[in-house]
Design a protein around this motif. Structure first.
Motif, PDB file in Angstrom:
ATOM      1  N   THR A  70       0.997  -1.334   0.054  1.00 23.26           N
ATOM      2  CA  THR A  70      -0.001   0.135  -0.074  1.00 23.26           C
ATOM      3  C   THR A  70       0.851   1.331   0.046  1.00 23.26           C
ATOM      4  OG1 THR A  70      -1.955   1.116   1.049  1.00 23.26           O
ATOM      5  CG2 THR A  70      -0.084   0.194   2.507  1.00 23.26           C
ATOM      6  N   GLN A  71       0.292   2.522   0.110  1.00 22.08           N
ATOM      7  CA  GLN A  71       0.853   3.625   0.291  1.00 22.08           C
ATOM      8  C   GLN A  71       1.666   4.155   1.254  1.00 22.08           C
ATOM      9  OE1 GLN A  71      -2.209   6.109  -0.941  1.00 22.08           O
ATOM     10  NE2 GLN A  71      -2.397   5.894  -3.146  1.00 22.08           N
ATOM     11  N   TRP A  72       3.023   4.486   1.050  1.00 21.02           N
ATOM     12  CA  TRP A  72       3.805   5.066   2.144  1.00 21.02           C
ATOM     13  C   TRP A  72       3.799   6.463   2.399  1.00 21.02           C
ATOM     14  CZ3 TRP A  72       7.641   1.929   4.802  1.00 21.02           C
ATOM     15  CH2 TRP A  72       7.506   0.567   4.968  1.00 21.02           C
ATOM     16  N   ARG A 109       4.369   4.020  -3.335  1.00 22.54           N
ATOM     17  CA  ARG A 109       4.359   2.877  -2.552  1.00 22.54           C
ATOM     18  C   ARG A 109       6.138   2.665  -2.534  1.00 22.54           C
ATOM     19  NH1 ARG A 109      -0.829   0.125  -3.464  1.00 22.54           N
ATOM     20  NH2 ARG A 109      -2.306   1.710  -4.350  1.00 22.54           N
ATOM     21  N   GLY A 168       1.059   2.530   4.583  1.00 19.07           N
ATOM     22  CA  GLY A 168       2.017   1.768   4.647  1.00 19.07           C
ATOM     23  C   GLY A 168       3.049   1.919   5.884  1.00 19.07           C
TER      24      GLY A 168
END
Length: 229
Positions: free
Chosen positions: A30-32, A55, A183
């Motif tokens: 997922t996105q960080w 990501r 994330g």
């Protein structure tokens, strides 16, 4: 065969670690982080914006009037990073991903060792509680390093600007603001669950040690009548 108490403790440790692996696996997909920057094409008027969302392996760049028109660009993080001049950013990102892979490997070792101890009584070696202490401690420490390295890479280097300039040519950027996303924060519960796996085994190991000491009372405590024989 191990006792029911031992089986429950080690199975609980394996379950905690399995949940931790699931969380970390989702975190890696997922996105960080999201970085927002003001953008122009060199005329000095910063009227557009560029928002880059990262990501670990993929990214997304949304441009509004940057440089003239807007647009949406999807990209692969590693190939684009290799095209930039930010050697530090590349090294830190590679290190972050490698540490996450090691976290998964050590967590898997914790699960295997816990399951082995739940059905057998191994000696105090890397296949016993000592192994779980080592594997879970390494998982926890490495996950903390992941948080540090990624935060440094996003906030202290020009990673976002370099990626944006590589994807969108001839732009100037300023006023960067960064927001950490799901994330990144999911690494924290992973570390907590890895610690809980250690705590469970320590509680059992300490109770077992105390029980053994009680069963091995020194001969000085024996009655004098028994000592005479």
């Amino acid at each position: 065969m191990p006792s029911t108490k031992k089986t429950l403790y080690f199975m609980s440790s394996a379950l905690m670690t399995a949940i931790a692996i699931g969380i970390l696996g989702f975190a890696m997909s997922t996105q960080w982080a999201k970085t927002t920057m003001k953008c122009t094409q060199g005329n000095g008027n910063f009227s557009g914006t560029a928002v880059i969302t990262l990501r670990l392996f993929q990214g997304n760049l949304v441009r509004q009037s940057c440089p003239i028109f807007g647009g949406i660009d999807n990209f692969q993080v590693f190939p684009e990073l290799m095209n930039t001049e930010g050697i530090t950013s590349v090294a830190l990102h590679i290190l972050t991903v490698c540490l996450l892979v090691l976290c998964l490997l050590f967590s898997a070792a914790t699960i295997l060792t816990s399951l082995y101890n739940s059905v057998s009584n191994p000696y105090e070696t890397y296949m016993g509680p000592v192994g779980i202490y080592a594997y879970s401690s390494l998982s926890t420490c490495l996950s903390v390093l992941v948080l540090i390295f990624f935060a440094v890479n996003i906030n202290a280097t020009s990673m976002a600007e370099d990626l944006t300039k590589t994807i969108t040519k001839n732009v100037d950027l300023k006023d960067r603001s960064t927001e950490m996303l799901t994330g990144f924060y999911l690494v924290i519960p992973y570390a907590v669950l890895s610690l809980l796996a250690i705590v469970l085994i320590y509680v059992y190991d300490h109770a077992a040690y105390t029980h053994r000491k009680e069963q091995q009372k020194p001969t000085e405590d024996a009655p004098k009548e028994i000592m005479m024989y």
